[in-house]
Design a protein around this motif. Structure first.
Motif, mmCIF file in Angstrom:
data_model
loop_
_atom_site.group_PDB
_atom_site.id
_atom_site.type_symbol
_atom_site.label_atom_id
_atom_site.label_comp_id
_atom_site.label_asym_id
_atom_site.label_seq_id
_atom_site.Cartn_x
_atom_site.Cartn_y
_atom_site.Cartn_z
ATOM 1 N N MET A 81 19.523 42.013 11.648
ATOM 2 C CA MET A 81 19.175 40.778 10.956
ATOM 3 C C MET A 81 17.685 40.805 10.626
ATOM 4 O O MET A 81 16.841 40.925 11.508
ATOM 5 C CB MET A 81 19.487 39.574 11.857
ATOM 6 N N LEU A 82 17.376 40.686 9.351
ATOM 7 C CA LEU A 82 15.977 40.693 8.930
ATOM 8 C C LEU A 82 15.303 39.384 9.333
ATOM 9 O O LEU A 82 15.939 38.326 9.350
ATOM 10 C CB LEU A 82 15.877 40.877 7.422
ATOM 11 N N VAL A 83 14.017 39.441 9.627
ATOM 12 C CA VAL A 83 13.298 38.225 10.008
ATOM 13 C C VAL A 83 12.775 37.482 8.783
ATOM 14 O O VAL A 83 12.347 36.332 8.902
ATOM 15 C CB VAL A 83 12.150 38.519 10.996
ATOM 16 N N SER A 84 12.796 38.122 7.614
ATOM 17 C CA SER A 84 12.344 37.473 6.375
ATOM 18 C C SER A 84 13.151 37.992 5.201
ATOM 19 O O SER A 84 13.627 39.134 5.217
ATOM 20 C CB SER A 84 10.862 37.757 6.102
ATOM 21 N N ASN A 85 13.276 37.151 4.179
ATOM 22 C CA ASN A 85 13.868 37.565 2.906
ATOM 23 C C ASN A 85 13.182 36.778 1.791
ATOM 24 O O ASN A 85 13.482 35.608 1.572
ATOM 25 C CB ASN A 85 15.370 37.309 2.889
ATOM 26 N N PRO A 86 12.262 37.423 1.062
ATOM 27 C CA PRO A 86 11.511 36.726 0.021
ATOM 28 C C PRO A 86 12.136 36.842 -1.365
ATOM 29 O O PRO A 86 11.431 36.767 -2.369
ATOM 30 C CB PRO A 86 10.163 37.448 0.068
ATOM 31 N N VAL A 87 13.440 37.041 -1.416
ATOM 32 C CA VAL A 87 14.111 37.280 -2.695
ATOM 33 C C VAL A 87 13.854 36.158 -3.699
ATOM 34 O O VAL A 87 13.803 36.401 -4.913
ATOM 35 C CB VAL A 87 15.629 37.489 -2.473
ATOM 36 N N VAL A 131 10.668 31.503 1.300
ATOM 37 C CA VAL A 131 11.057 32.715 2.014
ATOM 38 C C VAL A 131 12.103 32.341 3.054
ATOM 39 O O VAL A 131 11.846 31.520 3.941
ATOM 40 C CB VAL A 131 9.840 33.367 2.702
ATOM 41 N N MET A 132 13.309 32.905 2.903
ATOM 42 C CA MET A 132 14.359 32.715 3.901
ATOM 43 C C MET A 132 13.954 33.459 5.172
ATOM 44 O O MET A 132 13.261 34.477 5.110
ATOM 45 C CB MET A 132 15.684 33.258 3.362
ATOM 46 N N HIS A 133 14.390 32.995 6.344
ATOM 47 C CA HIS A 133 13.884 33.570 7.594
ATOM 48 C C HIS A 133 14.858 33.340 8.735
ATOM 49 O O HIS A 133 15.824 32.565 8.623
ATOM 50 C CB HIS A 133 12.543 32.924 7.945
#
Length: 696
Positions: free
Chosen positions: A581-587, A541-543
């Motif tokens: 800016m999102l705090v997470s990106n679970p792509v 998960v990008m963060h």
């Protein structure tokens, strides 16, 4: 209204709810004045002080804040089909909530008269609260539940519609146009009162309780008075004068409402008490704008609550919630048959991992910026139990060094700082889904531990700290810091092939109805995993927690470039969206993990105001370095400009805790968090660490 006991008049007489309610509404000679005598309502005298009186709108919630002397309150009015009326007090982290039955026609609240003081003395207790007039249109309000006491109890009722039976006992007094509720704290040492006088409209009795009805003109106008006799806090004006001249009024008012001599409060209405992490991070980013007295008061509040093991308290249970905890513990000791224990001494939670490691780098930032004698004088102060602040800070350093030693000796997974067994949280992502079930948080291990060790080394070098263990030398601590800084980040490195990047992004964007117009050609992705699973595998998960690295660390140019690339890249490639800016990106995670990080989750694909601020402060800190190339400096400036643009574009919710989003006609729309049926909780309209833009 099953929790309520109806009463006729002062002095209160307990009787059957429906019988007494019927009598109260038909009696022709009843007065519409307060149920408590004028003598008992004699106003308490107090010294005048500067007044706060402001409103904030967050989605369907209208909030009114008031503070003047000993009185401080936040009134929350919820518009729409599920109306409610909550008054929250910093004193004792207490509150009064009125929940109404759902309505077909949407309710809309307005403030007819600004909030003012409602203070009185009753039975030798001083009550402090607010007096205001409110207007309701759209629908009558049928009272479903009244809850009075700890904010923690109100929060639980909001979440699961349950109240501990021993505090679910509210007294009612009523007349034709007047209704009031009160209850005493379990130990009788404080109380809570609220009253409504209907100025336009009427009060009617229904099969389930009371209904506040609209007038023939379709208006319900009421006078609301609410107060608590919990011990008030002491207001503290924290900002330097030059930072108040052109300050954002929302941010300035919110900060002042949440700042007291005794402590900073994390947020209102839901977190009106001390939180260690929120306090420390807010202090770090606000520090340039705060007076030295305010900084030292905040640091003292952290050290006041430190454990004998040198751990920073994450949260405190105070007031009636502390009473409930003591009673529960007493009953557990006695097998459930014990009598009530009436101690209200605070409970402190030391379960979190991150705030233990934040104290040293943040306190050193201040101590190393002031005169050495002034720094020593601060550390020579004592807290309420007589322990020296310097001795307490040394305990914290010892805790950090001992926690770091195993990985320094043997750098493997088992020696990282992990969540205790049975726990799902340990850092700021403290919701159940926040770390996706993983065990070893990135920020704690890759950033905060080496930062704490380096700060300890600096304080030892300057002679501001002394430790009994002679092996804790500045040189040793610096070696340990460098070891953690070099060995830990590679464990979190995550790389995704070009083909997987392209497939995942297309599928994820389609699922979320997110436009990918203007996309670049897919390329391999690289980022630091949010956390490591128990087996050491990265949670892909990008963060945005890489902002901690910019704020507290000394990353290499390649690390900086990777961080900035992920921040700049548009979602779902990276973290940037038009609403922040999102705090997470679970792509790049599986569908199950993606569900845990949805836009209805507290730490999912949502925007937290303070994380954008931290990234900006971290960028400024990196720009102070003189060892970066022009190319990296240019990327830092580019990212800074992008972030400031989205901060400007989302001004309306900047002081909120967080917000979510939807897509309409292909465009992102920001939405206040917690006001959709699927949202797991709600946002605070005034959040401490969202006020830090005052110092940027």
């Amino acid at each position: 209204m099953a929790n309520s006991r109806a009463v006729l008049s002062a002095p209160f007489v307990k009787c059957s709810f429906f019988f007494s309610a019927f009598l109260l509404l038909v009696m022709s000679g009843c007065s519409a004045s307060d149920a408590v005598s004028q003598k008992e309502h004699a106003r308490a005298t107090e010294k005048p002080s500067s007044e706060l009186n402001f409103t904030l709108q967050e989605g369907r919630n209208l909030s009114a804040f008031y503070r003047n002397g000993s009185a401080a309150a936040h009134v929350i009015m919820s518009n729409g089909n599920q109306p409610r009326l909550i008054t929250a007090f910093p004193a004792g982290n207490s509150g009064i909530g009125l929940w109404f039955n759902p309505v077909v026609n949407k309710v809309e609240w307005q403030i007819s008269q600004p909030l003012k003081n409602w203070q009185f003395v009753e039975q030798e207790q001083s009550y402090h609260g607010i007096d205001t007039e409110l207007t309701v249109t759209g629908s009558a309000l049928e009272i479903r539940k009244v809850v009075m006491g700890s904010i923690r109890v109100l929060r639980e009722y909001q979440r699961i519609a349950e109240v501990p039976v021993n505090v679910d006992d509210v007294l009612i007094g009523a007349h034709k146009k007047h209704i009031s509720w009160h209850r005493n704290r379990l130990d009788g040492q404080a109380g809570y009162k609220v009253s409504i006088d209907v100025l336009e409209g009427s009060i009617a009795l229904t099969d389930t309780g009371y209904q506040l009805q609209l007038s023939e003109q379709g208006v319900l106008r009421m006078r609301l008075r609410a107060a608590t006799s919990e011990t008030p806090l002491t207001p503290l004006s924290p900002l330097k004068l030059e930072y108040q001249k052109d300050a954002d009024p929302k941010q300035l008012n919110s900060l002042n409402f949440l700042t007291y001599q005794e402590k900073m409060l994390a947020g209102s209405w839901r977190f009106l008490t001390y939180f260690g992490r929120d306090t420390l991070l807010s202090l770090r980013m606000l520090m340039p704008a705060l007076t030295d007295d305010a900084i030292e008061a905040v640091l003292s509040s952290v050290l006041e609550r430190m454990s004998e093991q040198g751990r920073v308290a994450h949260e405190e249970d105070i007031g009636e919630f502390a009473l409930l905890r003591h009673i529960k513990d007493k009953q557990k000791e006695q097998g459930g048959n014990g009598s009530s224990s009436f101690s209200d001494s605070p409970y402190y939670d030391y379960d979190m991992l991150d705030d233990d490691l934040m104290l040293l780098p943040i306190i050193s930032k201040y101590l190393l910026s002031i005169d050495g004698q002034k720094a020593k004088a601060f550390l020579q102060r004592t807290r309420s139990d007589g322990q020296g602040l310097g001795d307490l800070l040394s305990l914290n350093l010892s805790y950090a060094v001992n926690a770091a030693e195993a990985f320094y000796q043997q750098p493997d997974l088992l020696h990282l700082i992990g969540l205790p067994d049975g726990h799902y949280d340990g850092n700021w992502r403290d919701s159940e889904e926040g770390l996706g079930g993983a065990k070893y948080p990135f920020d704690v291990n890759a950033i905060l531990m080496p930062a704490a060790l380096e700060a300890g080394a600096q304080l030892l070098e300057k002679g501001l700290l002394s430790v009994s263990d002679t092996s804790f030398t500045a040189q040793k601590l610096r070696q340990m810091a460098m070891h953690w800084q070099s060995k830990v980040p590679p464990l979190f490195e995550t790389k995704v092939s070009q083909s997987v990047v392209e497939d995942n992004q297309k599928e994820y964007a389609k699922r979320l109805s997110v436009s990918v117009s203007g996309k670049r050609e897919a390329e391999p992705a690289a980022f630091y995993a949010l956390a490591l699973n128990e087996d050491g595998s990265p949670l892909p998960v990008m963060h945005s927690d890489t902002g901690f690295m910019l704020l507290f660390g000394s990353p290499s140019e390649s690390q900086i470039s990777q961080i900035l690339k992920n921040v700049q890249s548009p979602f779902p490639y990276g973290l940037m969206t038009p609403i922040g800016m999102l705090v997470s990106n679970p792509v790049y995670a599986g569908e199950e993990i993606q569900h845990l990080f949805g836009r209805d989750k507290y730490h999912g694909i949502v925007v937290w105001s303070w994380q954008q601020a931290m990234m900006l402060v971290g960028i400024e800190r990196q720009l102070e370095r003189d060892d970066l190339t022009k190319q990296v400096r240019a990327e830092l400036h580019k990212t800074k400009d992008m972030l400031w643009q989205v901060v400007k574009d989302t001004e309306q919710l900047k002081s909120s805790e967080l917000w979510s989003w939807s897509v309409q006609d292909g465009q992102y729309q920001m939405e206040a968090f917690g006001q959709r049926r699927s949202d797991i909780t709600e946002s605070n309209p005034a959040q401490l660490w969202s006020t830090v833009f005052l110092a940027l």
